[in-house]
Design a protein around this motif. Structure first.
Motif, PDB file in Angstrom:
ATOM      1  N   GLY A  79      69.999 -50.257-139.051  1.00  0.00           N
ATOM      2  CA  GLY A  79      69.651 -51.509-138.397  1.00  0.00           C
ATOM      3  C   GLY A  79      70.464 -51.836-137.173  1.00  0.00           C
ATOM      4  N   LYS A  80      71.511 -51.055-136.887  1.00  0.00           N
ATOM      5  CA  LYS A  80      72.354 -51.327-135.729  1.00  0.00           C
ATOM      6  C   LYS A  80      71.593 -51.056-134.435  1.00  0.00           C
ATOM      7  CE  LYS A  80      76.733 -50.046-133.514  1.00  0.00           C
ATOM      8  NZ  LYS A  80      77.909 -49.142-133.557  1.00  0.00           N
ATOM      9  N   LEU A  81      71.730 -51.966-133.469  1.00  0.00           N
ATOM     10  CA  LEU A  81      71.079 -51.818-132.174  1.00  0.00           C
ATOM     11  C   LEU A  81      71.934 -50.937-131.270  1.00  0.00           C
ATOM     12  CD1 LEU A  81      68.674 -52.781-130.413  1.00  0.00           C
ATOM     13  CD2 LEU A  81      70.147 -54.644-129.628  1.00  0.00           C
ATOM     14  N   VAL A  82      71.341 -49.879-130.745  1.00  0.00           N
ATOM     15  CA  VAL A  82      72.062 -48.937-129.888  1.00  0.00           C
ATOM     16  C   VAL A  82      71.183 -48.578-128.689  1.00  0.00           C
ATOM     17  CG1 VAL A  82      73.403 -47.954-131.798  1.00  0.00           C
ATOM     18  CG2 VAL A  82      71.197 -46.943-131.182  1.00  0.00           C
ATOM     19  N   GLY A  83      71.761 -47.850-127.730  1.00  0.00           N
ATOM     20  CA  GLY A  83      70.989 -47.373-126.596  1.00  0.00           C
ATOM     21  C   GLY A  83      71.747 -47.476-125.288  1.00  0.00           C
ATOM     22  N   PHE A  84      71.169 -46.914-124.246  1.00  0.00           N
ATOM     23  CA  PHE A  84      71.811 -46.936-122.931  1.00  0.00           C
ATOM     24  C   PHE A  84      72.023 -48.364-122.440  1.00  0.00           C
ATOM     25  CE2 PHE A  84      71.492 -47.490-118.392  1.00  0.00           C
ATOM     26  CZ  PHE A  84      72.489 -46.648-117.926  1.00  0.00           C
ATOM     27  N   ASP A  85      70.948 -49.164-122.446  1.00  0.00           N
ATOM     28  CA  ASP A  85      71.071 -50.540-121.956  1.00  0.00           C
ATOM     29  C   ASP A  85      72.027 -51.361-122.812  1.00  0.00           C
ATOM     30  OD1 ASP A  85      69.435 -50.399-119.698  1.00  0.00           O
ATOM     31  OD2 ASP A  85      67.615 -50.785-120.846  1.00  0.00           O
ATOM     32  N   VAL A  86      72.055 -51.076-124.107  1.00  0.00           N
ATOM     33  CA  VAL A  86      72.959 -51.783-125.012  1.00  0.00           C
ATOM     34  C   VAL A  86      74.408 -51.492-124.637  1.00  0.00           C
ATOM     35  CG1 VAL A  86      73.703 -52.049-127.407  1.00  0.00           C
ATOM     36  CG2 VAL A  86      71.269 -51.804-126.880  1.00  0.00           C
ATOM     37  N   ASP A  87      74.732 -50.223-124.439  1.00  0.00           N
ATOM     38  CA  ASP A  87      76.100 -49.844-124.059  1.00  0.00           C
ATOM     39  C   ASP A  87      76.489 -50.448-122.708  1.00  0.00           C
ATOM     40  OD1 ASP A  87      76.361 -48.408-126.356  1.00  0.00           O
ATOM     41  OD2 ASP A  87      76.312 -46.427-125.426  1.00  0.00           O
ATOM     42  N   ALA A  88      75.558 -50.389-121.738  1.00  0.00           N
ATOM     43  CA  ALA A  88      75.867 -50.902-120.398  1.00  0.00           C
ATOM     44  C   ALA A  88      76.095 -52.418-120.436  1.00  0.00           C
ATOM     45  CB  ALA A  88      74.739 -50.552-119.431  1.00  0.00           C
ATOM     46  N   ALA A  89      75.227 -53.123-121.155  1.00  0.00           N
ATOM     47  CA  ALA A  89      75.356 -54.583-121.224  1.00  0.00           C
ATOM     48  C   ALA A  89      76.623 -55.004-121.968  1.00  0.00           C
ATOM     49  CB  ALA A  89      74.122 -55.182-121.891  1.00  0.00           C
TER      50      ALA A  89
END
Length: 263
Positions: free
Chosen positions: A54-64
């Motif tokens: 359920g954890k939200l991950v991704g490129f935009d997540v890391d950048a933000a």
């Protein structure tokens, strides 16, 4: 004398206009709240998606999240239906959209975009071993799947010859499931999202050569929120300059696709 007076008056008007724009209150509002609320489709890998836990991950997540640390604010993610994401932004359900959003002339009429932070495009994907569709020119007369409300829909409509049918899905993974089940012949999808999804199911799909369309991703704000957009843009520029965006890009894409100098 009159000419000098006119020049002074024009300069004063421009100065007042610039000051008003810089003091629209949007950045101060976010700063005082201590959080930036971001709207996204949380089923859009690798930009923003849920892991099995359920954890939200991704490129935009890391950048933000990195941006939030630099600005001293918390990042709050607000999942929303992508087909209505612009309406939700303007209804003030969140402060911005940061989710691999394509900059288009139509969207620019409704929202304020940052400069592009990724250059990308739309591709066509078929199941591995499909020897009847080996180029986009052979998509004519076929059933094509796309994500509802995404640029893939317009890309699919631009195919020549035209597709037999275009089916819209709430999420890209649902379209891929139908592709694998032979209910679709082709999926048209953003290159980044498509190749990431393909990497999670090796040997199942193959991308047809080349791009159908090319595009750029930007972060979207309400038209009035100029000071907030400017603050975010300044921070992203710093992240590009010091190599942070490149590092995050290599984590998710294997290469730096965030540096405008390389586009």
């Amino acid at each position: 004398m009159k000419r000098v007076l006119l020049i002074v008056m024009v300069a004063m008007v421009l100065a007042f206009a610039t000051a008003a724009q810089a003091d629209d209150g949007s950045w101060n509002r976010v700063k005082e709240a201590g959080q930036l609320v971001i709207g996204l489709d949380d089923a859009f890998p690798p930009m923003g998606f849920r892991q099995d836990d359920g954890k939200l991950v991704g490129f935009d997540v890391d950048a933000a999240e990195e941006l939030g640390k630099r600005l001293g604010i918390k990042i709050v993610w607000q999942p929303t239906a992508w087909s209505g994401v612009v309406h939700s932004l303007n209804a003030k359900k969140f402060d911005c959209i940061w989710n691999g959003m394509t900059i288009t002339p139509e969207r620019q009429k409704a929202v304020l975009f940052t400069k592009p932070y990724i250059r990308d495009g739309q591709i066509a994907v078929v199941v591995m071993g499909n020897d009847k569709i080996t180029s986009t020119k052979q998509v004519g007369g076929k059933i094509v799947g796309v994500q509802k409300g995404s640029p893939a829909l317009e890309a699919a409509k631009s195919l020549k010859p035209a597709a037999k049918e275009i089916r819209e899905y709430d999420t890209n993974p649902k379209a891929f499931l139908d592709l694998e089940a032979a209910r679709l012949d082709v999926v048209v999808i953003d290159n980044i999202a498509g190749r990431y999804f393909m990497s999670t199911r090796p040997g199942k799909y193959i991308a047809l050569p080349g791009y159908i369309t090319t595009e750029a991703f930007g972060i979207a704000f309400r038209k009035a929120d100029k000071s907030l957009e400017a603050k975010i843009q300044m921070t992203i520029d710093a992240m590009v300059a010091d190599g942070t965006m490149g590092k995050i890009s290599r984590k998710w894409f294997g290469e730096d696709i965030t540096n405008p100098a390389k586009w």
